[in-house]
Design a protein around this motif. Structure first.
Motif, mmCIF file in Angstrom:
data_model
loop_
_atom_site.group_PDB
_atom_site.id
_atom_site.type_symbol
_atom_site.label_atom_id
_atom_site.label_comp_id
_atom_site.label_asym_id
_atom_site.label_seq_id
_atom_site.Cartn_x
_atom_site.Cartn_y
_atom_site.Cartn_z
ATOM 1 N N ARG A 7 13.785 6.553 -5.059
ATOM 2 C CA ARG A 7 13.021 6.846 -3.856
ATOM 3 C C ARG A 7 11.938 7.849 -4.207
ATOM 4 O O ARG A 7 12.193 8.849 -4.842
ATOM 5 C CB ARG A 7 13.915 7.428 -2.762
ATOM 6 C CG ARG A 7 13.114 7.824 -1.512
ATOM 7 C CD ARG A 7 13.949 8.540 -0.472
ATOM 8 N NE ARG A 7 14.810 9.584 -0.953
ATOM 9 C CZ ARG A 7 14.427 10.836 -1.215
ATOM 10 N NH1 ARG A 7 13.179 11.205 -1.103
ATOM 11 N NH2 ARG A 7 15.314 11.723 -1.623
ATOM 12 N N MET A 8 10.736 7.567 -3.752
ATOM 13 C CA MET A 8 9.608 8.453 -4.016
ATOM 14 C C MET A 8 9.329 9.291 -2.771
ATOM 15 O O MET A 8 9.564 8.849 -1.652
ATOM 16 C CB MET A 8 8.360 7.635 -4.383
ATOM 17 C CG MET A 8 8.562 6.710 -5.572
ATOM 18 S SD MET A 8 9.017 7.574 -7.072
ATOM 19 C CE MET A 8 7.496 8.433 -7.412
ATOM 20 N N GLY A 9 8.819 10.478 -2.987
ATOM 21 C CA GLY A 9 8.424 11.327 -1.865
ATOM 22 C C GLY A 9 9.568 12.158 -1.331
ATOM 23 O O GLY A 9 10.728 11.992 -1.690
ATOM 24 N N TYR A 10 9.209 13.047 -0.427
ATOM 25 C CA TYR A 10 10.162 13.982 0.164
ATOM 26 C C TYR A 10 10.643 13.464 1.506
ATOM 27 O O TYR A 10 9.855 12.950 2.300
ATOM 28 C CB TYR A 10 9.501 15.349 0.356
ATOM 29 C CG TYR A 10 10.375 16.325 1.082
ATOM 30 C CD1 TYR A 10 11.410 16.979 0.421
ATOM 31 C CD2 TYR A 10 10.191 16.570 2.441
ATOM 32 C CE1 TYR A 10 12.239 17.862 1.095
ATOM 33 C CE2 TYR A 10 11.014 17.451 3.115
ATOM 34 C CZ TYR A 10 12.033 18.093 2.439
ATOM 35 O OH TYR A 10 12.846 18.961 3.110
ATOM 36 N N LEU A 11 11.922 13.597 1.756
ATOM 37 C CA LEU A 11 12.494 13.308 3.064
ATOM 38 C C LEU A 11 13.367 14.476 3.474
ATOM 39 O O LEU A 11 14.112 15.028 2.649
ATOM 40 C CB LEU A 11 13.367 12.049 3.032
ATOM 41 C CG LEU A 11 12.693 10.714 2.837
ATOM 42 C CD1 LEU A 11 13.744 9.613 2.764
ATOM 43 C CD2 LEU A 11 11.718 10.425 3.953
ATOM 44 N N ARG A 12 13.311 14.845 4.751
ATOM 45 C CA ARG A 12 14.218 15.878 5.254
ATOM 46 C C ARG A 12 15.627 15.305 5.283
ATOM 47 O O ARG A 12 15.828 14.088 5.338
ATOM 48 C CB ARG A 12 13.783 16.316 6.650
ATOM 49 C CG ARG A 12 12.472 17.083 6.631
ATOM 50 C CD ARG A 12 12.117 17.482 8.033
ATOM 51 N NE ARG A 12 11.948 16.233 8.800
ATOM 52 C CZ ARG A 12 10.900 15.948 9.525
ATOM 53 N NH1 ARG A 12 9.930 16.792 9.644
ATOM 54 N NH2 ARG A 12 10.833 14.800 10.179
ATOM 55 N N ARG A 13 16.590 16.178 5.257
ATOM 56 C CA ARG A 13 17.995 15.775 5.214
ATOM 57 C C ARG A 13 18.334 14.791 6.343
ATOM 58 O O ARG A 13 19.039 13.801 6.133
ATOM 59 C CB ARG A 13 18.902 17.002 5.303
ATOM 60 C CG ARG A 13 20.365 16.697 5.107
ATOM 61 C CD ARG A 13 21.212 17.951 5.191
ATOM 62 N NE ARG A 13 20.790 18.956 4.248
ATOM 63 C CZ ARG A 13 21.362 19.173 3.060
ATOM 64 N NH1 ARG A 13 22.381 18.436 2.697
ATOM 65 N NH2 ARG A 13 20.927 20.117 2.268
ATOM 66 N N ALA A 14 17.811 15.023 7.532
ATOM 67 C CA ALA A 14 18.099 14.166 8.677
ATOM 68 C C ALA A 14 17.548 12.754 8.490
ATOM 69 O O ALA A 14 18.024 11.816 9.126
ATOM 70 C CB ALA A 14 17.517 14.783 9.946
ATOM 71 N N GLU A 15 16.568 12.562 7.639
ATOM 72 C CA GLU A 15 15.947 11.259 7.417
ATOM 73 C C GLU A 15 16.620 10.449 6.301
ATOM 74 O O GLU A 15 16.314 9.275 6.127
ATOM 75 C CB GLU A 15 14.474 11.432 7.034
ATOM 76 C CG GLU A 15 13.639 12.140 8.094
ATOM 77 C CD GLU A 15 12.249 12.448 7.580
ATOM 78 O OE1 GLU A 15 11.298 11.956 8.202
ATOM 79 O OE2 GLU A 15 12.127 13.168 6.561
ATOM 80 N N ARG A 16 17.505 11.064 5.554
ATOM 81 C CA ARG A 16 18.046 10.432 4.348
ATOM 82 C C ARG A 16 19.139 9.408 4.598
ATOM 83 O O ARG A 16 19.423 8.586 3.733
ATOM 84 C CB ARG A 16 18.559 11.507 3.386
ATOM 85 C CG ARG A 16 17.451 12.388 2.876
ATOM 86 C CD ARG A 16 17.974 13.457 1.968
ATOM 87 N NE ARG A 16 16.919 14.427 1.682
ATOM 88 C CZ ARG A 16 17.127 15.628 1.190
ATOM 89 N NH1 ARG A 16 18.365 16.009 0.893
ATOM 90 N NH2 ARG A 16 16.125 16.444 0.977
#
Length: 105
Positions: free
Chosen positions: A51-60
């Protein structure tokens, strides 16, 4: 000495996806699913999805099913085994940044 060149190089390297040693020589495929960018490395009957890019914990939480979908879409095969044949790095339990799959072609 300025830290700017070092930080620039570090930033460029973190934006790149490279395969695990077991996937050296694998074919690389880039795709976006539901707004998330993935890189899929295929080698034989195995796939590594990054997975590329940043995701907040709630989005994972939505990422693991998308990783399975990415592996299947790129390979044209089904992900095999229990729990979708999912393997995650034991060094980062719960991480949604990388997963490996056994494929059933």
């Amino acid at each position: 000495m300025s830290k700017a060149p070092f930080l620039l190089i570090l930033g460029l390297l973190t934006a790149c996806a490279s395969p695990a040693p077991q996937f050296l020589g694998a074919s690389r495929h880039d795709l976006t699913l539901d707004g998330i960018d993935f890189v899929v490395f295929l080698k034989g009957d195995r796939a590594e999805v990054v997975r590329m890019g940043y995701l907040r914990r709630a989005e994972r939480g939505r990422v693991p099913p998308l990783m399975i979908r990415a592996a299947e879409q790129v390979s044209g095969c089904k992900v095999a085994g229990p729990a979708g044949g999912l393997y995650r790095s034991p060094s980062l339990p719960g991480d949604t940044g990388e997963a490996r799959f056994q494929l059933d072609c």
